[in-house]
Scaffold this motif. Structure first.
Motif, PDB file in Angstrom:
ATOM      1  N   ASP A 136       0.746  -1.247  -0.512  1.00  0.00           N
ATOM      2  CA  ASP A 136      -0.362   0.027  -0.112  1.00  0.00           C
ATOM      3  C   ASP A 136       0.070   1.399   0.067  1.00  0.00           C
ATOM      4  O   ASP A 136       0.702   2.385   0.384  1.00  0.00           O
ATOM      5  CB  ASP A 136      -0.989   0.134   1.253  1.00  0.00           C
ATOM      6  CG  ASP A 136      -1.918  -0.811   0.891  1.00  0.00           C
ATOM      7  OD1 ASP A 136      -2.225  -2.406  -0.005  1.00  0.00           O
ATOM      8  OD2 ASP A 136      -2.484  -1.403   2.269  1.00  0.00           O
ATOM      9  N   GLY A 137       2.150   1.235  -0.976  1.00  0.00           N
ATOM     10  CA  GLY A 137       2.677   2.651  -0.908  1.00  0.00           C
ATOM     11  C   GLY A 137       3.756   2.639   0.027  1.00  0.00           C
ATOM     12  O   GLY A 137       4.316   4.254  -0.413  1.00  0.00           O
ATOM     13  N   LYS A 138       3.835   1.703   1.003  1.00  0.00           N
ATOM     14  CA  LYS A 138       4.892   1.732   2.192  1.00  0.00           C
ATOM     15  C   LYS A 138       5.451   0.870   2.347  1.00  0.00           C
ATOM     16  O   LYS A 138       5.750  -0.002   2.291  1.00  0.00           O
ATOM     17  CB  LYS A 138       4.066   1.714   3.449  1.00  0.00           C
ATOM     18  CG  LYS A 138       2.793   3.089   3.731  1.00  0.00           C
ATOM     19  CD  LYS A 138       2.251   3.136   4.922  1.00  0.00           C
ATOM     20  CE  LYS A 138       1.541   4.389   4.790  1.00  0.00           C
ATOM     21  NZ  LYS A 138       0.251   4.642   6.418  1.00  0.00           N
ATOM     22  N   SER A 139       7.164   0.740   3.393  1.00  0.00           N
ATOM     23  CA  SER A 139       7.807  -0.134   3.067  1.00  0.00           C
ATOM     24  C   SER A 139       7.477  -0.709   4.450  1.00  0.00           C
ATOM     25  O   SER A 139       7.374  -0.284   5.328  1.00  0.00           O
ATOM     26  CB  SER A 139       9.630   1.210   3.024  1.00  0.00           C
ATOM     27  OG  SER A 139       9.871   0.828   1.631  1.00  0.00           O
ATOM     28  N   GLU A 140       7.396  -2.159   3.802  1.00  0.00           N
ATOM     29  CA  GLU A 140       7.650  -2.898   5.135  1.00  0.00           C
ATOM     30  C   GLU A 140       8.500  -3.968   5.302  1.00  0.00           C
ATOM     31  O   GLU A 140       8.944  -4.693   4.187  1.00  0.00           O
ATOM     32  CB  GLU A 140       6.382  -3.182   5.619  1.00  0.00           C
ATOM     33  CG  GLU A 140       5.843  -4.488   4.198  1.00  0.00           C
ATOM     34  CD  GLU A 140       4.405  -5.196   4.817  1.00  0.00           C
ATOM     35  OE1 GLU A 140       4.230  -6.240   4.557  1.00  0.00           O
ATOM     36  OE2 GLU A 140       3.442  -4.691   5.470  1.00  0.00           O
ATOM     37  N   LEU A 141       9.361  -4.374   6.619  1.00  0.00           N
ATOM     38  CA  LEU A 141      10.469  -5.182   7.150  1.00  0.00           C
ATOM     39  C   LEU A 141       9.627  -6.736   6.404  1.00  0.00           C
ATOM     40  O   LEU A 141       8.663  -7.120   7.002  1.00  0.00           O
ATOM     41  CB  LEU A 141      10.683  -5.233   8.536  1.00  0.00           C
ATOM     42  CG  LEU A 141      11.872  -3.729   8.875  1.00  0.00           C
ATOM     43  CD1 LEU A 141      12.212  -3.971  10.452  1.00  0.00           C
ATOM     44  CD2 LEU A 141      12.585  -3.934   7.760  1.00  0.00           C
ATOM     45  N   CYS A 142      10.425  -7.932   6.488  1.00  0.00           N
ATOM     46  CA  CYS A 142       9.921  -9.008   6.447  1.00  0.00           C
ATOM     47  C   CYS A 142      11.436  -9.990   6.337  1.00  0.00           C
ATOM     48  O   CYS A 142      12.513  -9.244   6.086  1.00  0.00           O
ATOM     49  CB  CYS A 142       9.205  -9.750   4.601  1.00  0.00           C
ATOM     50  SG  CYS A 142       9.685  -9.165   3.664  1.00  0.00           S
ATOM     51  N   PRO A 143      10.675 -11.482   6.889  1.00  0.00           N
ATOM     52  CA  PRO A 143      11.927 -12.239   6.447  1.00  0.00           C
ATOM     53  C   PRO A 143      12.506 -12.305   5.054  1.00  0.00           C
ATOM     54  O   PRO A 143      11.852 -11.880   4.193  1.00  0.00           O
ATOM     55  CB  PRO A 143      11.029 -13.502   6.843  1.00  0.00           C
ATOM     56  CG  PRO A 143      10.091 -13.363   7.571  1.00  0.00           C
ATOM     57  CD  PRO A 143       9.585 -11.452   7.083  1.00  0.00           C
TER      58      PRO A 143
END
Length: 267
Positions: free
Chosen positions: A206-213
């Motif tokens: 949704d246009g935002k960066s997020e951390l993931c494994p």
């Protein structure tokens, strides 16, 4: 490969607890982040006895203080000299701890500065710290971050400074995320100066960066590791996860994934 992690993963742990947790998992280095209210208490105001005790704790645990992560930044003329002065003090802190690296930022460019002017200012600022860094045996590593995600801009600073104790902290995510660089392109531009590496995976939702494994995002960690291993690079890949999952969830998992890649590439 030497794997480490920054104290942002576990800001509530004491330094002794960080070292024990790192050793139990199989990490060989830790990276204290200063001026972030972390419970390790490694800060500029630590006196000589405290610094000696931190160093002894790390040596006794067999875990390297591979880098001290600061907030120093130089691209704004309003604050560049103050940050140079702080960096000189942080060099002493790193040396007292037995850490051979200090992480710094380029920082947000000052109002009205052109890119060339900002490159000159950051290069001049880093040059002002170089002699002291050399005297203390510390490498100052500017991160590919903030207004300096483009590897070409960081490389331009390195070429102007041209000093063995001024180096690069290659955060492998930001050139890909911010300027669309491939892993190979980023490394090709930075490899003469890379002395420290940050890793973490992420994706855009949704246009935002997020951390993931690692392995589930947009950052090709396997290729980054391959490039470093092919050159016989012997520094530290330090995981940086801020405000993410509990440390006992992500730290063991991310190390297992990275060591899996290393095993594949070594085979």
């Amino acid at each position: 490969m030497n794997f480490a992690f920054m104290s942002f993963s576990c800001p509530e742990l004491t330094f002794e607890e960080i070292l024990k947790f790192a050793g139990d998992l199989g990490y060989v280095g830790v990276e204290p982040r200063v001026v972030s209210n972390h419970a390790h208490n490694i800060e500029l105001d630590a006196d000589a006895d405290a610094r000696a005790e931190f160093r002894k704790q790390a040596e006794d645990a067999g875990i390297a203080i591979c880098c001290v992560a600061t907030s120093s930044q130089y691209a704004d003329p309003e604050s560049s000299q103050e940050n140079v002065d702080d960096t000189l003090k942080y060099i002493d802190l790193a040396a007292d701890l037995g850490s051979p690296r200090l992480r710094v930022f380029g920082g947000k460019m000052g109002d009205g500065l052109s890119r060339d002017q900002a490159i000159d200012l950051v290069a001049e600022s880093l040059s002002a710290t170089a002699a002291h860094a050399e005297e203390k045996g510390v490498s100052i590593c500017i991160e590919t971050h903030d207004d300096w995600c483009d590897p070409a801009h960081v490389a331009a600073v390195m070429k102007k400074v041209d000093h063995p104790n001024i180096a690069v902290n290659w955060d492998i995510m930001h050139p890909v995320r911010a300027v669309g660089s491939t892993m190979d392109e980023a490394y090709d531009q930075l490899k003469p100066w890379v002395k420290h590496v940050h890793f973490h995976d992420g994706r855009t939702v949704d246009g935002k960066s997020e951390l993931c494994p690692v392995g589930e995002g947009n950052i090709d960690h396997r290729r980054a590791l391959e490039l470093l291993m092919n050159d016989g690079w012997d520094g530290y890949m330090s995981g940086e996860w801020i405000g993410w999952e509990p440390h006992d969830v992500h730290l063991p998992r991310e190390l297992e994934i990275m060591k899996g890649y290393e095993k594949e590439l070594s085979g």
